[in-house]
Write an enzyme that holds these catalytic residues in place. Sequence first.
Site, PDB file in Angstrom:
ATOM      1  N   CYS A   1      -7.985   2.342 -36.863  1.00  0.00           N
ATOM      2  CA  CYS A   1      -9.126   2.041 -37.737  1.00  0.00           C
ATOM      3  C   CYS A   1     -10.380   1.760 -36.903  1.00  0.00           C
ATOM      4  O   CYS A   1     -10.351   0.937 -35.989  1.00  0.00           O
ATOM      5  CB  CYS A   1      -8.803   0.821 -38.602  1.00  0.00           C
TER       6      CYS A   1
ATOM      7  N   CYS B   1       0.842  -1.205   0.000  1.00  0.00           N
ATOM      8  CA  CYS B   1       0.000   0.000   0.000  1.00  0.00           C
ATOM      9  C   CYS B   1       0.872   1.247   0.000  1.00  0.00           C
ATOM     10  O   CYS B   1       1.756   1.398   0.835  1.00  0.00           O
ATOM     11  CB  CYS B   1      -0.931  -0.008   1.207  1.00  0.00           C
TER      12      CYS B   1
ATOM     13  N   CYS C   1      -6.542   6.043 -41.041  1.00  0.00           N
ATOM     14  CA  CYS C   1      -5.271   5.309 -41.182  1.00  0.00           C
ATOM     15  C   CYS C   1      -4.288   6.137 -41.998  1.00  0.00           C
ATOM     16  O   CYS C   1      -3.100   6.216 -41.679  1.00  0.00           O
ATOM     17  CB  CYS C   1      -5.518   3.948 -41.822  1.00  0.00           C
TER      18      CYS C   1
ATOM     19  N   CYS D   1     -12.724   6.537 -44.077  1.00  0.00           N
ATOM     20  CA  CYS D   1     -12.682   7.649 -43.114  1.00  0.00           C
ATOM     21  C   CYS D   1     -11.323   8.330 -43.141  1.00  0.00           C
ATOM     22  O   CYS D   1     -11.157   9.433 -42.631  1.00  0.00           O
ATOM     23  CB  CYS D   1     -12.998   7.154 -41.710  1.00  0.00           C
TER      24      CYS D   1
ATOM     25  N   THR E   1      -1.286  -1.223  -5.503  1.00  0.00           N
ATOM     26  CA  THR E   1      -1.616  -0.034  -6.303  1.00  0.00           C
ATOM     27  C   THR E   1      -0.394   0.838  -6.586  1.00  0.00           C
ATOM     28  O   THR E   1       0.612   0.756  -5.899  1.00  0.00           O
ATOM     29  CB  THR E   1      -2.676   0.805  -5.575  1.00  0.00           C
TER      30      THR E   1
ATOM     31  N   CYS F   1       3.937  -1.555 -38.275  1.00  0.00           N
ATOM     32  CA  CYS F   1       3.921  -0.992 -36.917  1.00  0.00           C
ATOM     33  C   CYS F   1       2.583  -1.197 -36.207  1.00  0.00           C
ATOM     34  O   CYS F   1       2.488  -1.036 -35.004  1.00  0.00           O
ATOM     35  CB  CYS F   1       4.277   0.483 -36.946  1.00  0.00           C
TER      36      CYS F   1
END
Lengths: 70, 426
Positions: free
Chosen positions: B389, B135, B348, B345, B201, B382
């Site tokens: 995408c 902790c 890429c 779109c 954590t 890569c």
Amino acid sequence: MSSYHEYMAEREKIDFLLQKGFKITAVTENLSGAFVTFERTENNQTEQEALHILTADARKYFSSVLIQQV
Amino acid sequence: MANLTTNLAGIQSPNPFWLASAPPTNSGYQVQRAFEAGWGGAVWKTLGDPILNVSSRFAAVGFNGQRVAGFNNIELITDRPLEVNLKEIYETKKKFPNHAIIASLMVEPQQEKWHEIVKKVEDVGVDGLELNFGCPHGMAERGMGAASGQVPDLVEKQTYWAKEVAQTPVIVKLTPNITDITVTAEAAVRGGADAVSMINTINSLAGVDIHSWNTIPHVAGKGAHGGYCGPAVKPIALNMVAECARSPFINVPISGMGGVSNWQEAVEFMLMGAAGVQVCTAAMHHGFRIVEDMIQGLNYYLDERGIKKVSDIVGKAVSKYSDWGNLDLNYKVVARIDPDTCINCNKCHISCEDTSHQCIDMLKDPSGKSYLKVREEDCVGCNLCSIVCPVDGAISMVELPNEQPPMTWNERQAALQATAVQRLDV
């Protein structure tokens, strides 16, 4: 020129020397790339050539050749 | 149905899903409800000197509409008296004898303190102990938790003290707030740990309110670093589990945790060497019943593959995790765009053009319709285009046949070395 074409141009130079019977005998690498020394011995005469290899793919290529040689 | 029972360093559990030591395991009421829901085990919220908590104490980090991508807390170990917790552990164990109850412990680094608490919790019938060396806040300022866990000698010594009197298996829970977790894991093993668990954590500050300039969370206008967990930390946790699993010096079972939210992630941790997993944030986000999906999913996964026991998958991917120097430099993949699935779109193209290798061309077919095409000879594989995408299946990464035999960086350096030596000989 695309990086592939740069690689192909360097690879052709390497292949040309290999076909003529040269072998890689030394490599010096620095920030500017790799300086590769080729040698061949014919009739007790040693001939030396050097290539300055810039592309990463060509460095991989001559390394593969080198491993086969070693 | 596959056999889901697990045995972590001698601690038996009906399935690999344990609740981690945290708010969900704060009381007998909660742990009993969790067992009724199907959890195989629970690591009781850390026992120690009764402490005082602050208000508020949790914060979530959302991303792009996801409400709990990461989670941060400044809560301390249990604030309930030890005797109350022990009584509830005893009752819970009596009611659920086949479920695993592990007591998380944290005391000052003194031999007699460890002896005292180990004896007390073992008297009420726990199946194992988990030493909390992880902790990062509150207790660490008093020399406990991560403050101990960051010093290998203290990890080793305190593990040894616990083992001096322990009759049940001792798990050492490690902090990720360290450069190389294998160093402290090895220290735990030297101290006699029967298992290690990771990760606790990570030091974090969830945010700052840009209007009030208060930290998130804040306590009367002041903040402190907390511990980060939840889905965001999974890659960090998985790497640490893998590093320990492949270390030849850490030959004890691993209990893996850190962002496990579903059965698939549990399988990932187990393939990478964890003998079982602990879950916290996902249960805090969705409730105890998420374990039903986890059990069912894991069962289907194993049955589909004809795997009879879940323990058979433990560590099966460890040998695939190596160092960069052992990767094949001549392995080649390239991106390929499926024009029928692509929605044009251009994401890429933009990411490749701006930040990668400029190998996606925007072209027009004879009818004037736009399409995208990868110049495969320039593609370095890569993955960026397939990552950005938005359409599944529009871009796939395709393996090309190796032009050259496999060659690793280490092999290459060895060959260069040999050549230089030969040259000197000439």
